[in-house]
Motif scaffolding. Structure first.
Motif, PDB file in Angstrom:
ATOM      1  N   SER A 132      -1.390  18.844  15.586  1.00  0.00           N
ATOM      2  CA  SER A 132      -1.783  18.276  14.439  1.00  0.00           C
ATOM      3  C   SER A 132      -0.883  17.446  13.682  1.00  0.00           C
ATOM      4  CB  SER A 132      -2.098  19.592  13.319  1.00  0.00           C
ATOM      5  OG  SER A 132      -2.168  19.192  12.094  1.00  0.00           O
ATOM      6  N   GLU A 133      -1.293  16.364  13.545  1.00  0.00           N
ATOM      7  CA  GLU A 133      -0.504  15.037  12.786  1.00  0.00           C
ATOM      8  C   GLU A 133      -0.185  15.614  11.519  1.00  0.00           C
ATOM      9  OE1 GLU A 133       1.493  11.874  13.203  1.00  0.00           O
ATOM     10  OE2 GLU A 133      -0.070  12.069  14.699  1.00  0.00           O
ATOM     11  N   LYS A 134      -1.070  16.366  10.748  1.00  0.00           N
ATOM     12  CA  LYS A 134      -0.780  16.687   9.349  1.00  0.00           C
ATOM     13  C   LYS A 134       0.380  17.902   9.187  1.00  0.00           C
ATOM     14  CE  LYS A 134      -3.528  18.401   5.640  1.00  0.00           C
ATOM     15  NZ  LYS A 134      -4.715  19.309   5.598  1.00  0.00           N
ATOM     16  N   GLU A 135       0.201  18.897  10.179  1.00  0.00           N
ATOM     17  CA  GLU A 135       0.924  19.958  10.295  1.00  0.00           C
ATOM     18  C   GLU A 135       2.346  19.570  11.023  1.00  0.00           C
ATOM     19  OE1 GLU A 135      -0.354  23.853  11.450  1.00  0.00           O
ATOM     20  OE2 GLU A 135      -2.526  23.197  11.034  1.00  0.00           O
ATOM     21  N   ASN A 136       2.346  18.671  11.752  1.00  0.00           N
ATOM     22  CA  ASN A 136       3.693  18.296  12.436  1.00  0.00           C
ATOM     23  C   ASN A 136       3.894  16.829  12.280  1.00  0.00           C
ATOM     24  OD1 ASN A 136       5.584  18.866  14.307  1.00  0.00           O
ATOM     25  ND2 ASN A 136       4.536  18.732  16.226  1.00  0.00           N
ATOM     26  N   PRO A 137       4.104  16.550  11.253  1.00  0.00           N
ATOM     27  CA  PRO A 137       4.343  14.796  10.981  1.00  0.00           C
ATOM     28  C   PRO A 137       5.831  14.408  11.949  1.00  0.00           C
ATOM     29  CG  PRO A 137       4.841  15.940   9.011  1.00  0.00           C
ATOM     30  CD  PRO A 137       4.310  16.777  10.135  1.00  0.00           C
ATOM     31  N   ASN A 138       6.663  15.242  11.886  1.00  0.00           N
ATOM     32  CA  ASN A 138       8.027  14.706  12.427  1.00  0.00           C
ATOM     33  C   ASN A 138       8.161  15.367  13.946  1.00  0.00           C
ATOM     34  OD1 ASN A 138       8.939  13.938   9.951  1.00  0.00           O
ATOM     35  ND2 ASN A 138       9.271  16.073   9.650  1.00  0.00           N
ATOM     36  N   LYS A 139       7.111  15.858  14.581  1.00  0.00           N
ATOM     37  CA  LYS A 139       6.963  16.137  15.949  1.00  0.00           C
ATOM     38  C   LYS A 139       8.092  17.376  16.542  1.00  0.00           C
ATOM     39  CE  LYS A 139       3.510  13.110  17.228  1.00  0.00           C
ATOM     40  NZ  LYS A 139       2.536  13.898  16.538  1.00  0.00           N
ATOM     41  N   ASN A 140       8.471  17.973  15.303  1.00  0.00           N
ATOM     42  CA  ASN A 140       9.548  19.064  15.744  1.00  0.00           C
ATOM     43  C   ASN A 140       9.062  20.363  15.566  1.00  0.00           C
ATOM     44  OD1 ASN A 140       9.041  19.345  12.877  1.00  0.00           O
ATOM     45  ND2 ASN A 140      11.002  19.271  12.459  1.00  0.00           N
ATOM     46  N   LYS A 141       7.782  20.577  15.683  1.00  0.00           N
ATOM     47  CA  LYS A 141       7.074  21.965  15.708  1.00  0.00           C
ATOM     48  C   LYS A 141       6.512  22.224  17.212  1.00  0.00           C
ATOM     49  CE  LYS A 141       6.561  22.147  10.765  1.00  0.00           C
ATOM     50  NZ  LYS A 141       5.393  22.228   9.704  1.00  0.00           N
ATOM     51  N   ALA A 174       0.915  26.849  -1.433  1.00  0.00           N
ATOM     52  CA  ALA A 174       0.201  26.008  -0.103  1.00  0.00           C
ATOM     53  C   ALA A 174      -0.535  26.909   0.928  1.00  0.00           C
ATOM     54  CB  ALA A 174       1.489  25.447   0.483  1.00  0.00           C
ATOM     55  N   PRO A 175      -1.566  26.523   1.488  1.00  0.00           N
ATOM     56  CA  PRO A 175      -2.181  27.453   2.353  1.00  0.00           C
ATOM     57  C   PRO A 175      -1.372  27.550   3.687  1.00  0.00           C
ATOM     58  CG  PRO A 175      -3.304  25.191   2.066  1.00  0.00           C
ATOM     59  CD  PRO A 175      -2.266  25.153   0.997  1.00  0.00           C
ATOM     60  N   LYS A 176      -1.380  28.830   4.169  1.00  0.00           N
ATOM     61  CA  LYS A 176      -0.435  28.924   5.381  1.00  0.00           C
ATOM     62  C   LYS A 176      -1.163  28.611   6.532  1.00  0.00           C
ATOM     63  CE  LYS A 176       2.587  32.564   6.517  1.00  0.00           C
ATOM     64  NZ  LYS A 176       2.934  34.062   6.710  1.00  0.00           N
ATOM     65  N   THR A 177      -0.650  27.633   7.216  1.00  0.00           N
ATOM     66  CA  THR A 177      -1.253  27.306   8.617  1.00  0.00           C
ATOM     67  C   THR A 177      -1.292  28.107   9.399  1.00  0.00           C
ATOM     68  OG1 THR A 177       0.965  26.146   9.407  1.00  0.00           O
ATOM     69  CG2 THR A 177      -0.544  24.782   7.958  1.00  0.00           C
ATOM     70  N   ASP A 178      -2.121  28.110  10.411  1.00  0.00           N
ATOM     71  CA  ASP A 178      -2.049  29.028  11.839  1.00  0.00           C
ATOM     72  C   ASP A 178      -0.405  28.994  12.437  1.00  0.00           C
ATOM     73  OD1 ASP A 178      -4.660  29.462  11.304  1.00  0.00           O
ATOM     74  OD2 ASP A 178      -5.131  28.074  13.103  1.00  0.00           O
ATOM     75  N   TRP A 179      -0.154  27.977  12.461  1.00  0.00           N
ATOM     76  CA  TRP A 179       1.294  27.714  12.993  1.00  0.00           C
ATOM     77  C   TRP A 179       2.163  28.592  12.344  1.00  0.00           C
ATOM     78  CZ3 TRP A 179       6.196  25.758  11.865  1.00  0.00           C
ATOM     79  CH2 TRP A 179       6.951  25.776  12.567  1.00  0.00           C
ATOM     80  N   GLU A 180       2.245  28.443  11.014  1.00  0.00           N
ATOM     81  CA  GLU A 180       3.163  29.237  10.228  1.00  0.00           C
ATOM     82  C   GLU A 180       2.776  30.813  10.270  1.00  0.00           C
ATOM     83  OE1 GLU A 180       2.312  27.114   6.596  1.00  0.00           O
ATOM     84  OE2 GLU A 180       4.658  26.226   6.519  1.00  0.00           O
ATOM     85  N   GLY A 181       1.713  31.229  10.660  1.00  0.00           N
ATOM     86  CA  GLY A 181       1.489  32.662  10.526  1.00  0.00           C
ATOM     87  C   GLY A 181       1.944  33.183  11.899  1.00  0.00           C
ATOM     88  N   ARG A 223       6.490  30.474  17.742  1.00  0.00           N
ATOM     89  CA  ARG A 223       6.717  29.365  17.188  1.00  0.00           C
ATOM     90  C   ARG A 223       8.206  28.825  17.134  1.00  0.00           C
ATOM     91  NH1 ARG A 223       7.689  29.155  11.207  1.00  0.00           N
ATOM     92  NH2 ARG A 223       7.426  31.125  10.538  1.00  0.00           N
ATOM     93  N   SER A 224       8.294  27.603  17.214  1.00  0.00           N
ATOM     94  CA  SER A 224       9.833  27.156  17.095  1.00  0.00           C
ATOM     95  C   SER A 224       9.864  25.612  16.444  1.00  0.00           C
ATOM     96  CB  SER A 224      10.707  27.250  18.473  1.00  0.00           C
ATOM     97  OG  SER A 224       9.919  26.105  19.262  1.00  0.00           O
ATOM     98  N   GLU A 225      10.801  25.727  15.665  1.00  0.00           N
ATOM     99  CA  GLU A 225      11.098  24.402  14.949  1.00  0.00           C
ATOM    100  C   GLU A 225      12.318  23.661  15.350  1.00  0.00           C
ATOM    101  OE1 GLU A 225      10.066  24.538  10.969  1.00  0.00           O
ATOM    102  OE2 GLU A 225       9.874  22.558  10.568  1.00  0.00           O
ATOM    103  N   GLN A 226      12.436  22.268  15.765  1.00  0.00           N
ATOM    104  CA  GLN A 226      13.837  21.639  15.765  1.00  0.00           C
ATOM    105  C   GLN A 226      14.196  20.839  14.741  1.00  0.00           C
ATOM    106  OE1 GLN A 226      12.960  19.393  19.407  1.00  0.00           O
ATOM    107  NE2 GLN A 226      12.987  21.450  20.888  1.00  0.00           N
ATOM    108  N   SER A 227      15.066  21.032  14.295  1.00  0.00           N
ATOM    109  CA  SER A 227      15.817  20.236  13.286  1.00  0.00           C
ATOM    110  C   SER A 227      16.552  18.989  13.648  1.00  0.00           C
ATOM    111  CB  SER A 227      16.824  21.383  12.434  1.00  0.00           C
ATOM    112  OG  SER A 227      17.938  21.738  13.001  1.00  0.00           O
TER     113      SER A 227
END
Ligand code: ZN
Length: 95
Positions: free
Chosen positions: A68-77, A24-31, A91-95
């Motif tokens: 990004s709606e595609k990269e952040n569909p759950n609005k937790n990034k 899967a291509p790495k997104t900027d956010w994941e970088g 970056r941070s991610e809420q579970s």
């Protein structure tokens, strides 16, 4: 007729194998580094041990939701940027 069906199945099978094996291509956010990773980088804390911008040393950061709606569909990034030089730091991610 059965040959065609068999051929179609094989083609579909090959198609899925190729798609699945593709990383899967790495997104900027994941970088971006996570907060623990960011703290490992040099110049990310002040002499008082306060977290700061690694570029300008400013200690104030702002948290923003990844748009990004595609990269952040759950609005937790989220990403955290320096309020002084506006560079995104971690970056941070809420579970
Ligand atoms: Zn900065």
């Amino acid at each position: 007729m059965t040959e065609y069906i068999l051929l179609a199945i094989i083609m579909v099978f090959i198609y899925f194998v190729l798609i699945r094996n593709k990383p899967a291509p790495k997104t900027d956010w994941e970088g971006l580094p996570t907060l623990p990773e960011y703290k490992e980088i040099e110049k990310t804390t002040t002499s008082e041990g306060e977290l700061c911008c690694q570029y300008c040393g400013h200690t104030e950061t702002i948290e923003r939701s990844l748009n990004s709606e595609k990269e952040n569909p759950n609005k937790n990034k989220f990403y955290h940027a320096c309020t002084n030089c506006k560079v995104i730091l971690w970056r941070s991610e809420q579970s």
